[in-house]
Design an enzyme around this catalytic site. Sequence first.
Site, PDB file in Angstrom:
ATOM      1  N   ASN A 265      26.785 -35.872  22.559  1.00 27.81           N
ATOM      2  CA  ASN A 265      25.083 -35.561  22.127  1.00 27.81           C
ATOM      3  C   ASN A 265      24.992 -34.124  22.316  1.00 27.81           C
ATOM      4  O   ASN A 265      23.656 -33.178  21.523  1.00 27.81           O
ATOM      5  CB  ASN A 265      24.185 -36.875  22.178  1.00 27.81           C
ATOM      6  CG  ASN A 265      22.965 -36.169  21.368  1.00 27.81           C
ATOM      7  OD1 ASN A 265      22.808 -36.660  20.705  1.00 27.81           O
ATOM      8  ND2 ASN A 265      22.363 -36.706  22.408  1.00 27.81           N
TER       9      ASN A 265
ATOM     10  N   GLU B  58      -9.828  12.257   7.098  1.00 26.69           N
ATOM     11  CA  GLU B  58     -10.441  12.788   8.373  1.00 26.69           C
ATOM     12  C   GLU B  58      -9.397  14.554   9.072  1.00 26.69           C
ATOM     13  O   GLU B  58     -10.384  15.417   9.350  1.00 26.69           O
ATOM     14  CB  GLU B  58     -11.862  12.177   8.637  1.00 26.69           C
ATOM     15  CG  GLU B  58     -12.533  11.732   7.774  1.00 26.69           C
ATOM     16  CD  GLU B  58     -13.592  10.967   8.242  1.00 26.69           C
ATOM     17  OE1 GLU B  58     -13.005  10.547   9.088  1.00 26.69           O
ATOM     18  OE2 GLU B  58     -14.647   9.741   7.740  1.00 26.69           O
TER      19      GLU B  58
ATOM     20  N   ASP C  29       0.904  -1.216   0.167  1.00 30.90           N
ATOM     21  CA  ASP C  29      -0.502   0.095  -0.098  1.00 30.90           C
ATOM     22  C   ASP C  29       0.432   1.310  -0.341  1.00 30.90           C
ATOM     23  O   ASP C  29       1.906   1.119   0.265  1.00 30.90           O
ATOM     24  CB  ASP C  29      -1.045  -0.135   1.210  1.00 30.90           C
ATOM     25  CG  ASP C  29      -2.259  -1.021   1.563  1.00 30.90           C
ATOM     26  OD1 ASP C  29      -2.156  -1.042  -0.057  1.00 30.90           O
ATOM     27  OD2 ASP C  29      -2.699  -1.464   2.162  1.00 30.90           O
TER      28      ASP C  29
ATOM     29  N   ASN D 122      26.993 -36.190  12.756  1.00 33.38           N
ATOM     30  CA  ASN D 122      26.579 -37.346  12.874  1.00 33.38           C
ATOM     31  C   ASN D 122      27.128 -38.312  12.250  1.00 33.38           C
ATOM     32  O   ASN D 122      27.640 -39.619  12.161  1.00 33.38           O
ATOM     33  CB  ASN D 122      24.847 -36.883  11.996  1.00 33.38           C
ATOM     34  CG  ASN D 122      23.868 -36.816  13.120  1.00 33.38           C
ATOM     35  OD1 ASN D 122      24.341 -37.089  14.598  1.00 33.38           O
ATOM     36  ND2 ASN D 122      22.770 -36.656  12.635  1.00 33.38           N
TER      37      ASN D 122
END
Length: 1298
Positions: free
Chosen positions: A934, A584, A494, A904
């Site tokens: 881990n 306004e 907008d 991993n």
Amino acid sequence: MDKSELESAPADLRIHTNDKIENSSNQSEPSTAVAPHYTPNADPRPNNNGPFSFTPNELMDLYDPKAPEKLDEYGGIPCILAGLHANPTKGLSTPNKSLATVVTSDEKVVDDHHQPAADQSVTFEDREQHFGRNVLPKRKPKSIFELMWMALQEKILILLLIAAVVSIALGIYEDYGMKHEPKVRYNRDYQRIDNSEAKIAWVEGVAILFAVMIVVFVGSINDYQKEAQFRKLNAKKEDREVKALRNGETVLISVFDILVGDVLHLEPGDVISADGIFLGGHNLKCDESAMTGESDAVKKVTHEEYKKLEEAEHASALEHAPLHTNHEGIEVVKDQSHALHGVDPFVISGSKVLEGVGLYVVTGVGENSFHGRTMMSLRTEAEDTPLQAKLNKLAEQIAKLGSLAALLMLIVLLIRFFVGFKDNVPATNEIISKVVGIIIACVTVVVVAVPEGLPLAVTLALAFATTRMLKDNNLVRVLAACETMGNATTICSDKTGTLTQNRMTIVAGTLGLKTRFVADSAEGDINTRASSAINKNAVAISQLVGSIPASVTQLMHEAIAVNSSAFESEDDKGNLSFIGSKTEVAMLDFSKKIGGADYRVLRDASPIVHLYPFSSERKSMATIVQMGPNKFRLHAKGASEIIMKRCDKVLQISSPADQTSSPEKDGEVSQLELNGELQTQIHKTIISYATQSLRTIGIAYRDFESWPPAHVQLNADGEVPFSAVAEDGLTLIGVVGIEDPLRDGVPEAVLACQRAGVFVRMVTGDNILTAKSIATQCGIYTQGGIIMEGPKFRALSEEEMDAVIPRLQVLARSSPEDKKILVGRLKAQGEIVAVTGDGTNDGPALKMSDVGFSMGIAGTEVAKEASAIILMDDNFSSIVKAILWGRAVNDAVKKFLQFQLTVNVTAVVLTLVTAMVSDDQTPVMSAVQLLWVNLIMDTLAALALATDAPTMDLLDRQPDARTAPLITFTMWKMILGQSVLQLVIVFVLEYAGKSILGYNAYPAEVFNAIAVSNDPDADTNIKAAYDGFKKQEISTMVFNTFVFLQIFNEVNCRRLDNRLNVFAGALQNRYFQVIFVIMVVFQIVIVEVGGEAFKTERIDGTQWAICIVLGFLSLPCGVIIRLIPDECFGGLKDWVNNSHAKDGRLPAFDTYPGKQDVGRANSIPTSITSNRTNSISSGSNVSPGREGLVWNSAITKARSELSVFKSIRGGRLSTDSERSNNAIHAAAVVPSLVATSVGAGWAPNRGRSTPGNSSSQVNLSNSSPRNSMTGSRRGTGQSMVRPATPLASNAVNTSTSS
């Protein structure tokens, strides 16, 4: 749609009921509705409910289901108001003000005997205690212990816990239940130890148990903090302000502060926040489909009006009721149901106001409201975001691979162990102990392989990002939007309030035909507006009143004050200011500035009989007031060109020297017929203001002798249609130009988006000239782009839209439907679309988009509900921050993924290989050591890598395609490279460490100890002790080196691209610094004092240095890997990156200029579809993949020259409106087009570059924003130049030239 583009908002509300105007002079706030007179002194019914006559359940019976007859039982609205101690005209009274004293100097004190009084003895606390607050009971958060219990439900952890318990039991049995033969043992000084062996067989099991508890505890703490953060965000998300009557004044209160008995305003776009009963209003219709399933709008009427309609309906039903025979054989009138459909007096929470305005009294809040009870029954857990779901799937796949590896390891180790039985069968307890040890090792591999940290990383990244985004004025309502925004390819924004400041001021205007005015300039400044041609004779605003007749001034003040819903109120600092629609507010400020009467006096003097709230479809609003007996006036305002078309007269304000004869003359004011010449004159005025970047508002009026007007047919609702009274016959008062300056930083933000590969479009309701001017200032509209008007765009076919959209930069005079159509076509082309919206009708476009942004200040509640992110400051620059945070979230997850997969791969391969090679089937790292690894990679690394704040460098790359893989080729290159490095280092240290470090040769102290020892087997035992010590040291060094490899690789993983500086921003991330220190400190403690629990041995300074240096090799290795060009791997890179996926994704983007200021036109996105070889191309410096896609300046130049030639010559070139001749016209200009193009350096590119010279280089300053106007639209590789259709072609030429 810009809410302030005309200012929806309903005008001030003076309610009339039963066809009688209720003009009240007792309003301290004119925008407050005055409820109709109800039965005076209605007595509350007897009750045992303290000060109130009703219980929450009794009031709830009115709504579920709707029961008008129940309202009659309760005595109607007067008894409801009396029983709730509510005042319909002044609302509730706050403790420090009395309703009777809240009046202004221009008001009269009203005798409140005719209205139910709000009992001053009933406090807000009484209302809260009896009816509750307007909040739902907080969902009981899960305690830390519940979260820990949930974490312990993980099957892998349960398996590990069982194994740990078995290990502890076996250890205790070994230590205390078995007889141990004395063993010869030596300490570090090679002194013989005669005491019995330490009973520590149970320690490993306890250590595993403890490690699992730490993992569970840390994960639970993170989950707990995450839930707490999201609860705060949700509370912020649900809060909003509503208009209420308090102490006789209209005020804004939080939705959480609404109480039973409050009187609330209703306006288009509101989401109703509490149940209540309608007191009065104008044409109020609500969408209750979300609550009741009924798709039709429900009109709201007062209870009295409902009863009249019901009686009329019942009478009509009796009149036309069919006869039927009853059980006695007598014909009787069949009983008709006279329940009204689509009309009722009940306002239901959760429904949406579609049109009209009104007031209602609140009767149910919180869980005692219809919406509250529904939400309580629908409470569910939050769903995963798309990225979380994708990562969960990836985690499952990795876990499966890890489980297969662990299963393979289990089978191999058990086979090797049992094969050894052929030589010697060990004792039963040894067999059990060994088998349990093997199972623990295998389960630990699964624990390490399962990347449970992946979802945690997403959660942490999202929690961190959403919290920080709130500080950047982005309130995230839908978590998935945070991820999606990072890859947005286009933004439809907008204008008002987003690109501009939404601080509107009238700075110029024209009353009638010639009376012009401009804003006063500061002393000493030159008034640039006054110097323009159209304002040659303009007066300053401060002198305007003295230069026009009083009747015009009065008419203008009335038109501004009456046809408005803005009102004056005190701000936090006690200063008076207008609140409401910005347009306004600007008009009321203007009226006040030139000495107009108080707007409240003007509103009170002219009671409203009807109003038509602002509608984005008609771009205007109108209010009808009663001026006197047999005189009604309609005041209208709206988009200037639309208001002008509806006028057939215009005011002529004459000076004494310039009198115009007219039968309608009024002093110095007359009305002229608005003929073609005068329309042209006014149109030029509008154009002049628009080219100055001013929004133009037209003001008009029309008089009637009666209301409803004679000979006007009412619509189905019994009301006067807007089209019958406001779309013709108006008299134009004038046109004002409203300035809304650009927000600071918007041009830079637009350039940043373009640099990031995000195409910015402006979609506005303003006229095309104002839109073009603002878009040019912002940098949105550039050379080669297209500006179109909404109606023209809507008229295009889908094919024509697809031809225009790639270069469409501004859509002016558009409706929400146009925005929705544009979003739909963009998504069909494969774009990831972000949309801003603030109006009720923007809801569909916001919902359809991938990421909807609503305005926190100017937006309606419907728009906010439909959006994914709320811009708290309505600022376009905040969208750039959302892009940055979106990319930061995606990058955080990818960084962690890169780190996680490296660990991993290495941990699983390392454990598997070493356990298989080992003589006693023992992996190189113990279960407790692997659990520590881990913990590092799952929780601590997630915290460290998910908390990097975004940097502007994130804007230097293009958005990822929808089909882009989670793990890119560059990431795989780093994962595999680092994995190979880590495996090589660990295997060399494990199997050749003793030789490399010289531990195979016994030192002198060993031989000295043998010489002085009394042990007959000293030579064997002491050397064995030495070998054992060195083996433990090597094992400790392997573990220590492996951990430091991960710690330094965590630093290395802070970058995902091939840039070398991995430390960028590290000093700004305190989380990363703290976690890095924590990991190093804990590792030192574990190695030095871990002992038997962690299977570690103390190591000296040299060994520490070796471990740290070997771990540090991750960084230089990362540099080497990054220096290897991805292109060296040929098609493998494209295959991994899924570069050739044909998902219909048309738009991609080219590389933008980085930080060099080479001009905004060079930053225009260029569409890339396929490697087309026969399309229009230019120059030798076309970047790879852009062959045939650069819009050549020669063609633009030729087209411009031909359009000039056409306008001069006319003739056959002017007849292009006849479509049948278009092909002939095109053929006629082909020779000139080709000649001009070749002369400017263009040549067809057939798979080779044009020889580079100064005339054949690409002129990017004239390049098109999206050049999919030619060639295949789906990237099929076929090359053909596709001419635009006649309609599209005409739109392009017309819009661009404008």
